[in-house]
Structures are given as structure tokens and as C-alpha cells.
Design a protein around this motif. Sequence first.
Motif, mmCIF file in Angstrom:
data_model
loop_
_atom_site.group_PDB
_atom_site.id
_atom_site.type_symbol
_atom_site.label_atom_id
_atom_site.label_comp_id
_atom_site.label_asym_id
_atom_site.label_seq_id
_atom_site.Cartn_x
_atom_site.Cartn_y
_atom_site.Cartn_z
ATOM 1 N N UNK A 68 0.865 -1.175 0.000
ATOM 2 C CA UNK A 68 0.000 0.000 0.000
ATOM 3 C C UNK A 68 0.905 1.229 0.000
ATOM 4 N N UNK A 69 0.625 2.223 -0.827
ATOM 5 C CA UNK A 69 1.487 3.410 -0.873
ATOM 6 C C UNK A 69 1.712 4.009 0.521
ATOM 7 N N UNK B 209 1.435 -10.073 10.534
ATOM 8 C CA UNK B 209 1.522 -8.683 10.983
ATOM 9 C C UNK B 209 1.836 -7.722 9.833
ATOM 10 N N UNK B 210 2.358 -8.229 8.713
ATOM 11 C CA UNK B 210 2.691 -7.393 7.564
ATOM 12 C C UNK B 210 1.676 -7.499 6.430
ATOM 13 N N UNK B 211 0.982 -8.620 6.340
ATOM 14 C CA UNK B 211 0.096 -8.865 5.197
ATOM 15 C C UNK B 211 -0.995 -7.804 5.015
ATOM 16 N N UNK B 212 -1.510 -7.161 6.071
ATOM 17 C CA UNK B 212 -2.522 -6.121 5.820
ATOM 18 C C UNK B 212 -1.991 -4.933 5.014
ATOM 19 N N UNK B 213 -0.688 -4.808 4.918
ATOM 20 C CA UNK B 213 -0.092 -3.679 4.212
ATOM 21 C C UNK B 213 0.217 -3.984 2.746
ATOM 22 N N UNK B 214 -0.049 -5.216 2.323
ATOM 23 C CA UNK B 214 0.173 -5.579 0.920
ATOM 24 C C UNK B 214 -0.900 -4.969 0.036
ATOM 25 N N UNK C 187 -1.834 -9.745 -3.458
ATOM 26 C CA UNK C 187 -1.421 -10.999 -2.832
ATOM 27 C C UNK C 187 0.003 -11.377 -3.258
ATOM 28 N N UNK C 188 0.802 -11.806 -2.295
ATOM 29 C CA UNK C 188 2.204 -12.126 -2.579
ATOM 30 C C UNK C 188 2.604 -13.461 -1.973
ATOM 31 N N UNK C 189 3.607 -14.042 -2.588
ATOM 32 C CA UNK C 189 4.300 -15.209 -2.062
ATOM 33 C C UNK C 189 5.693 -14.776 -1.671
ATOM 34 N N UNK C 190 6.335 -15.606 -0.879
ATOM 35 C CA UNK C 190 7.766 -15.425 -0.751
ATOM 36 C C UNK C 190 8.411 -16.710 -1.209
#
Length: 179
Positions: A41-42, A161-166, A169-172
Motif C-alpha cells: 500500500x502506498x 503482521x505485515x500482510x494487511x499492508x500488501x 497478494x504475494x508469495x515469498x
Amino acid sequence: MQPLLTIAPFTSEDAADAVTVARLTELINEVYAAGESGLWIPGQSRTTVGEVANLARAGELWVARLDDELVGSIRLCRLDDTTSEFGMLVASTKHRGLGIGRELVRFAEANARSAGDTTMQLEVLTPQDWTHPVKQFLVDWYTRLGYVNVRTEDFAPAYPHLSPFLATPCDFRIFHKTL
């Protein structure tokens, strides 16, 4: 005369210098803002002054300097008795093409070998539904350096804790290299 590249620990003493910590934090966030554009998210930052200071106190940060100018960094930590991981690899956009990233990776691998490790690990955040050009460049670069994608995991459950800021959708993707 060619500038001298040095790699040294970012120490607890460095962590006590607010200006130096702020500069390193700014460098990391600047490089990641460009390299992960569209993934977050910007307005989201990769790291904070507090996190950088904590990593320095833990002995996990190393910095690259050209003469006295801060031009890169890498986080290095041991995962277990045989595996180290590097991350937070950055090279100043102003100094791209000088091999700073390659030298930081080489340094991390040599450091891990000297600790008796046989495997180096890294993670690359990638979007699930599209190809990010910088991330594809990194995957290709790491592959040329001998890293192999050993598994891919959904980012959200691994980092709740970080996913709400994506922003997407992402993988690592987890890569290993035998040292």
C-alpha cells in the motif's frame, strides 16, 4: 583514483548515532520503495529507525561504504547450525552497476562459510498474479549466483503482521545455495 569499497559491521556504536541510523534506514527504504513498487500500500516503509538500531545491536547488519559514503547494506543471521540467511540487501541507486550488491552477497557467503555453514538462504517477495520486473530481475540474478528456489509460500500466513499492508497478494520464494 578508484573509490575503495569496504564492508563492515553496523555496530551498537553506530546504532547510538541517530544520524547514521536515520541515513541507513533512509537508504533501505529508498531502495525497497523502488524495488517493491506496487506490492505494498502506498506510503509503507520497509523498515524503521528502531528496527535498524535493533538489528545493529543484534550484530546482524553490515554496511558497504565507498570511501566514507554509505552505499549499501545486508542483514545476515544464522538460522541453525548449518544455515545462514541474508536479507535486506540494498545498493544505492546512485551507485548501481559497481558490483556493490554482488560484493555484499559474496561477503555474506564467506562469512557463513567461515562459521561452518553449508547453506545460504534468502527470500524474495513476489506477487502471486503478475510479474514484477525488479523481482524477476532479482530471481534471475540470484539464480545466476547459484541459488535454487526450494519452495514458495503464501506471504500472508507467514507474516500476518505485515500482510494487511500488501497492495496485492504475494508469495515469498525461498532460495538456497550450497556453500
